[in-house]
Motif scaffolding. Sequence first.
Motif, PDB file in Angstrom:
ATOM      1  N   LEU A 106     -13.144   3.026   3.796  1.00 43.35           N
ATOM      2  CA  LEU A 106     -13.859   2.796   2.545  1.00 43.35           C
ATOM      3  C   LEU A 106     -12.872   2.225   1.539  1.00 43.35           C
ATOM      4  O   LEU A 106     -11.875   2.871   1.208  1.00 43.35           O
ATOM      5  CB  LEU A 106     -14.453   4.105   2.013  1.00 43.35           C
ATOM      6  CG  LEU A 106     -15.174   4.027   0.666  1.00 43.35           C
ATOM      7  CD1 LEU A 106     -16.393   3.102   0.750  1.00 43.35           C
ATOM      8  CD2 LEU A 106     -15.590   5.424   0.194  1.00 43.35           C
ATOM      9  N   ALA A 107     -13.139   1.013   1.087  1.00 40.16           N
ATOM     10  CA  ALA A 107     -12.301   0.364   0.083  1.00 40.16           C
ATOM     11  C   ALA A 107     -13.036   0.368  -1.246  1.00 40.16           C
ATOM     12  O   ALA A 107     -14.235   0.078  -1.294  1.00 40.16           O
ATOM     13  CB  ALA A 107     -11.976  -1.069   0.510  1.00 40.16           C
ATOM     14  N   MET A 108     -12.306   0.675  -2.308  1.00 44.97           N
ATOM     15  CA  MET A 108     -12.909   0.735  -3.645  1.00 44.97           C
ATOM     16  C   MET A 108     -11.875   0.350  -4.682  1.00 44.97           C
ATOM     17  O   MET A 108     -10.679   0.270  -4.396  1.00 44.97           O
ATOM     18  CB  MET A 108     -13.459   2.142  -3.908  1.00 44.97           C
ATOM     19  CG  MET A 108     -12.404   3.231  -3.990  1.00 44.97           C
ATOM     20  SD  MET A 108     -13.052   4.892  -3.648  1.00 44.97           S
ATOM     21  CE  MET A 108     -12.644   5.038  -1.905  1.00 44.97           C
ATOM     22  N   THR A 109     -12.333   0.102  -5.891  1.00 40.15           N
ATOM     23  CA  THR A 109     -11.411  -0.218  -6.971  1.00 40.15           C
ATOM     24  C   THR A 109     -10.639   1.039  -7.382  1.00 40.15           C
ATOM     25  O   THR A 109     -11.124   2.158  -7.234  1.00 40.15           O
ATOM     26  CB  THR A 109     -12.171  -0.767  -8.184  1.00 40.15           C
ATOM     27  OG1 THR A 109     -13.187   0.162  -8.568  1.00 40.15           O
ATOM     28  CG2 THR A 109     -12.794  -2.112  -7.860  1.00 40.15           C
ATOM     29  N   ARG A 110      -9.440   0.823  -7.890  1.00 40.30           N
ATOM     30  CA  ARG A 110      -8.618   1.927  -8.390  1.00 40.30           C
ATOM     31  C   ARG A 110      -8.858   2.093  -9.888  1.00 40.30           C
ATOM     32  O   ARG A 110      -8.771   1.130 -10.649  1.00 40.30           O
ATOM     33  CB  ARG A 110      -7.142   1.647  -8.118  1.00 40.30           C
ATOM     34  CG  ARG A 110      -6.210   2.738  -8.630  1.00 40.30           C
ATOM     35  CD  ARG A 110      -4.769   2.442  -8.253  1.00 40.30           C
ATOM     36  NE  ARG A 110      -3.863   3.427  -8.845  1.00 40.30           N
ATOM     37  CZ  ARG A 110      -2.533   3.432  -8.658  1.00 40.30           C
ATOM     38  NH1 ARG A 110      -1.977   2.510  -7.888  1.00 40.30           N
ATOM     39  NH2 ARG A 110      -1.794   4.355  -9.237  1.00 40.30           N
ATOM     40  N   LEU A 111      -9.172   3.312 -10.305  1.00 44.62           N
ATOM     41  CA  LEU A 111      -9.387   3.581 -11.715  1.00 44.62           C
ATOM     42  C   LEU A 111      -8.045   3.625 -12.444  1.00 44.62           C
ATOM     43  O   LEU A 111      -7.065   4.156 -11.914  1.00 44.62           O
ATOM     44  CB  LEU A 111     -10.118   4.915 -11.903  1.00 44.62           C
ATOM     45  CG  LEU A 111     -11.530   4.999 -11.335  1.00 44.62           C
ATOM     46  CD1 LEU A 111     -12.053   6.426 -11.471  1.00 44.62           C
ATOM     47  CD2 LEU A 111     -12.462   4.023 -12.021  1.00 44.62           C
ATOM     48  N   PRO A 112      -7.970   3.114 -13.667  1.00 42.49           N
ATOM     49  CA  PRO A 112      -6.733   3.216 -14.443  1.00 42.49           C
ATOM     50  C   PRO A 112      -6.509   4.650 -14.894  1.00 42.49           C
ATOM     51  O   PRO A 112      -7.456   5.411 -15.086  1.00 42.49           O
ATOM     52  CB  PRO A 112      -6.986   2.295 -15.642  1.00 42.49           C
ATOM     53  CG  PRO A 112      -8.476   2.312 -15.809  1.00 42.49           C
ATOM     54  CD  PRO A 112      -9.040   2.413 -14.412  1.00 42.49           C
ATOM     55  N   GLY A 113      -5.270   5.027 -15.063  1.00 43.04           N
ATOM     56  CA  GLY A 113      -4.961   6.363 -15.562  1.00 43.04           C
ATOM     57  C   GLY A 113      -4.315   7.235 -14.501  1.00 43.04           C
ATOM     58  O   GLY A 113      -3.839   6.755 -13.461  1.00 43.04           O
ATOM     59  N   TRP A 136       0.827  -1.198   0.000  1.00 40.71           N
ATOM     60  CA  TRP A 136       0.000   0.000   0.000  1.00 40.71           C
ATOM     61  C   TRP A 136       0.865   1.253   0.000  1.00 40.71           C
ATOM     62  O   TRP A 136       1.774   1.389   0.819  1.00 40.71           O
ATOM     63  CB  TRP A 136      -0.933   0.015   1.220  1.00 40.71           C
ATOM     64  CG  TRP A 136      -1.925  -1.102   1.195  1.00 40.71           C
ATOM     65  CD1 TRP A 136      -1.839  -2.304   1.840  1.00 40.71           C
ATOM     66  CD2 TRP A 136      -3.145  -1.126   0.454  1.00 40.71           C
ATOM     67  NE1 TRP A 136      -2.930  -3.082   1.564  1.00 40.71           N
ATOM     68  CE2 TRP A 136      -3.752  -2.370   0.710  1.00 40.71           C
ATOM     69  CE3 TRP A 136      -3.780  -0.216  -0.395  1.00 40.71           C
ATOM     70  CZ2 TRP A 136      -4.972  -2.739   0.154  1.00 40.71           C
ATOM     71  CZ3 TRP A 136      -5.002  -0.568  -0.951  1.00 40.71           C
ATOM     72  CH2 TRP A 136      -5.587  -1.812  -0.683  1.00 40.71           C
ATOM     73  N   GLU A 137       0.566   2.151  -0.920  1.00 42.59           N
ATOM     74  CA  GLU A 137       1.291   3.415  -1.070  1.00 42.59           C
ATOM     75  C   GLU A 137       0.412   4.557  -0.556  1.00 42.59           C
ATOM     76  O   GLU A 137      -0.751   4.678  -0.935  1.00 42.59           O
ATOM     77  CB  GLU A 137       1.611   3.635  -2.553  1.00 42.59           C
ATOM     78  CG  GLU A 137       2.158   5.012  -2.889  1.00 42.59           C
ATOM     79  CD  GLU A 137       2.115   5.301  -4.384  1.00 42.59           C
ATOM     80  OE1 GLU A 137       2.695   6.320  -4.791  1.00 42.59           O
ATOM     81  OE2 GLU A 137       1.485   4.525  -5.142  1.00 42.59           O
ATOM     82  N   ARG A 138       0.975   5.399   0.293  1.00 45.70           N
ATOM     83  CA  ARG A 138       0.225   6.548   0.823  1.00 45.70           C
ATOM     84  C   ARG A 138       0.080   7.613  -0.263  1.00 45.70           C
ATOM     85  O   ARG A 138       1.058   7.974  -0.924  1.00 45.70           O
ATOM     86  CB  ARG A 138       0.932   7.141   2.049  1.00 45.70           C
ATOM     87  CG  ARG A 138       0.225   8.347   2.691  1.00 45.70           C
ATOM     88  CD  ARG A 138      -1.016   7.917   3.439  1.00 45.70           C
ATOM     89  NE  ARG A 138      -1.712   9.059   4.020  1.00 45.70           N
ATOM     90  CZ  ARG A 138      -1.521   9.513   5.271  1.00 45.70           C
ATOM     91  NH1 ARG A 138      -0.621   8.924   6.052  1.00 45.70           N
ATOM     92  NH2 ARG A 138      -2.204  10.535   5.742  1.00 45.70           N
ATOM     93  N   ARG A 174      -3.210   3.381  -1.737  1.00 42.67           N
ATOM     94  CA  ARG A 174      -3.581   2.660  -2.944  1.00 42.67           C
ATOM     95  C   ARG A 174      -2.604   1.525  -3.196  1.00 42.67           C
ATOM     96  O   ARG A 174      -1.416   1.607  -2.870  1.00 42.67           O
ATOM     97  CB  ARG A 174      -3.624   3.593  -4.146  1.00 42.67           C
ATOM     98  CG  ARG A 174      -2.282   4.179  -4.540  1.00 42.67           C
ATOM     99  CD  ARG A 174      -2.451   5.260  -5.600  1.00 42.67           C
ATOM    100  NE  ARG A 174      -1.163   5.891  -5.914  1.00 42.67           N
ATOM    101  CZ  ARG A 174      -1.037   7.074  -6.503  1.00 42.67           C
ATOM    102  NH1 ARG A 174      -2.118   7.758  -6.858  1.00 42.67           N
ATOM    103  NH2 ARG A 174       0.157   7.583  -6.742  1.00 42.67           N
ATOM    104  N   SER A 175      -3.126   0.472  -3.785  1.00 44.75           N
ATOM    105  CA  SER A 175      -2.311  -0.620  -4.326  1.00 44.75           C
ATOM    106  C   SER A 175      -2.487  -0.575  -5.839  1.00 44.75           C
ATOM    107  O   SER A 175      -3.035   0.380  -6.388  1.00 44.75           O
ATOM    108  CB  SER A 175      -2.773  -1.966  -3.750  1.00 44.75           C
ATOM    109  OG  SER A 175      -4.071  -2.297  -4.231  1.00 44.75           O
TER     110      SER A 175
END
Length: 263
Positions: free
Chosen positions: A89-96, A25-27, A39-40
């Motif tokens: 809150l966990a969610m998917t990471r958007l590309p870009g 995990w990156e802050r 984020r991962s």
Amino acid sequence: MMSDASLPALTLPPALRRVLPAARWERVTEGESGAGVWRSTRFVVKVQSRTLYPASTLLQERERLRWFAGRLPVPQVVAYEDDGEQEYLAMTRLPGIAMSHPDAALHPERMVNLLARALRELHALPVRDCPFNMSLGVRLKLARERVAAGVVDESDFDEERQGQSAVQVFNQLARTRPAEEDLVVTHGDACLPNVIVQGEYVEGLIDLGRAGIADRHMDLALAWRSTRRNLGATYAGMLLDLYGRELVDEGKLAYYQLLDELF
């Protein structure tokens, strides 16, 4: 308004460890959501102190993300937890990349075209379908509560308001409140870091905890200010031209920037 630097390294509660794969995990230090963000490669986790922020704003963001799903591109909610001290809150990471990224700034005309198009698409959603009321009466009530609680960061005011108090800003908002609102579905914090782009496309919108029905200038004011800061005044003006100058009220642009000082 900055992320809570007092938050320790990310430690997930058991419920989230069960649904999220082991990851590095990156802050994330960019942004002003008030939450700590990690984020991962595939996921994003936001963590917010319930002591510093008693209102469950991450729960509000979860509900908005669920509503926007299928209407506009937004992260998918993976899980939400509240242990009484912190909420997650966990969610998917958007590309870009964020539209504020230096690489995006290499293509300023493309960015303002994409941003204007994204705002027009957002503001075209049917107001009658949106269950979230963020109109001026609601926002001013929240602002007053934040001022009374002493949680407004006065040191982070825009340059022209440095030295003023939160009470002074709120009093000015009360005196100069616009008589009418041009209500649409808004993002609520439509700054460049909250728009994710990849190539010629907007991949999605993030940080939607303030989204809801409000005057379109809530978004236009912050998008214009963020564009001016990141890309320059010429492109900020171009943004308004592309969005539609006939819909822009210069007085409201100033008013909603003032309102944002208290959030």
